[in-house]
Design a protein around this motif. Sequence first.
Motif, PDB file in Angstrom:
ATOM      1  N   GLY A  20      -5.124  -9.456  -0.561  1.00 51.69           N
ATOM      2  CA  GLY A  20      -6.082  -9.952  -1.534  1.00 51.69           C
ATOM      3  C   GLY A  20      -5.896  -9.395  -2.925  1.00 51.69           C
ATOM      4  O   GLY A  20      -6.591  -9.805  -3.851  1.00 51.69           O
ATOM      5  N   GLY A  21      -4.995  -8.440  -3.106  1.00 50.15           N
ATOM      6  CA  GLY A  21      -4.735  -7.881  -4.430  1.00 50.15           C
ATOM      7  C   GLY A  21      -5.574  -6.640  -4.717  1.00 50.15           C
ATOM      8  O   GLY A  21      -6.791  -6.657  -4.589  1.00 50.15           O
ATOM      9  N   TYR A  22      -4.916  -5.557  -5.049  1.00 51.67           N
ATOM     10  CA  TYR A  22      -5.604  -4.333  -5.463  1.00 51.67           C
ATOM     11  C   TYR A  22      -4.621  -3.525  -6.302  1.00 51.67           C
ATOM     12  O   TYR A  22      -3.450  -3.879  -6.452  1.00 51.67           O
ATOM     13  N   PHE A  23      -5.082  -2.434  -6.898  1.00 48.92           N
ATOM     14  CA  PHE A  23      -4.200  -1.614  -7.717  1.00 48.92           C
ATOM     15  C   PHE A  23      -4.481  -0.138  -7.470  1.00 48.92           C
ATOM     16  O   PHE A  23      -5.553   0.258  -6.987  1.00 48.92           O
ATOM     17  N   LYS A  24      -3.493   0.678  -7.814  1.00 51.20           N
ATOM     18  CA  LYS A  24      -3.596   2.130  -7.697  1.00 51.20           C
ATOM     19  C   LYS A  24      -3.357   2.751  -9.064  1.00 51.20           C
ATOM     20  O   LYS A  24      -2.500   2.302  -9.817  1.00 51.20           O
ATOM     21  N   CYS A  25      -4.124   3.793  -9.380  1.00 55.69           N
ATOM     22  CA  CYS A  25      -4.027   4.456 -10.682  1.00 55.69           C
ATOM     23  C   CYS A  25      -3.598   5.908 -10.479  1.00 55.69           C
ATOM     24  O   CYS A  25      -4.221   6.643  -9.706  1.00 55.69           O
ATOM     25  N   ASP A  26      -2.514   6.319 -11.163  1.00 54.37           N
ATOM     26  CA  ASP A  26      -2.018   7.687 -11.075  1.00 54.37           C
ATOM     27  C   ASP A  26      -1.889   8.282 -12.474  1.00 54.37           C
ATOM     28  O   ASP A  26      -1.393   7.623 -13.399  1.00 54.37           O
TER      29      ASP A  26
END
Length: 239
Positions: A20-26
């Motif tokens: 479904g679409g997601y993102f990760k932040c680093d």
Amino acid sequence: GGPYKYHNDMYRFTFYQSKGGYFKCDKLEFDGDVNNVPCPRSQSYLWFDTKNNNNNIWLYGGHYATSTLNDLWYLNLNTMKWNKIIKYNGILGGPPIQTIKPRNFRIGAKRAPCYFNPDLNELIVIHYGKLNEIQNEFIKYKGTLKQFNKMVTKEFEKRRDKNMNQNDDDKNENETKETKPKIPKSAIGKLQETLICTVFVLNLNKMKWIIKKNKNKSDNNKPTKLIGTTRIIRIGEYL
């Protein structure tokens, strides 16, 4: 809220199309000297160098609480080290910095309009406000930058020697005279300064700043300075 906080950190967002679409932040960690990084700022301009395959992110200018900035940095994503451009070629230099009034609850300056041309490897900066002495001289000069380069060294050396001699002759006389108080600039005068527009171009191959003169002539056949506002500019008149 306030006071306004300035930052010099950097984050990476990774986007995924699955599920479904997601993102990760680093948060990125920098290598090298911790003091050799850009100072915390706001309203800076960044671009990614894709043409030269060197995997660099460039950063230009911005501002902090009391001053605008005109420094230039690049971050190598392979080594994660910041590098500052210390010296430029040419005699004109880049857009001058300006002092600003600190404001706790909002940003004290607008972002300078900038554009990076990847084909020419050039950074274009629209500067509103005062210029330094040599930049003003070039704006008034009718010839080319190459002709100005030949003239300027001899001309400024003559002025320097003349001013030094004049200062020595007038030193005793000036000491006996009362100093006249400075008359502050009117609001209209300050507004006119902010609306004077200058187009600076930095060639990253030569690391040299130049000023593009306005090709559009006014009625008296002189380049027009007041050509727009901080939101609208006829950039085609310069390039």
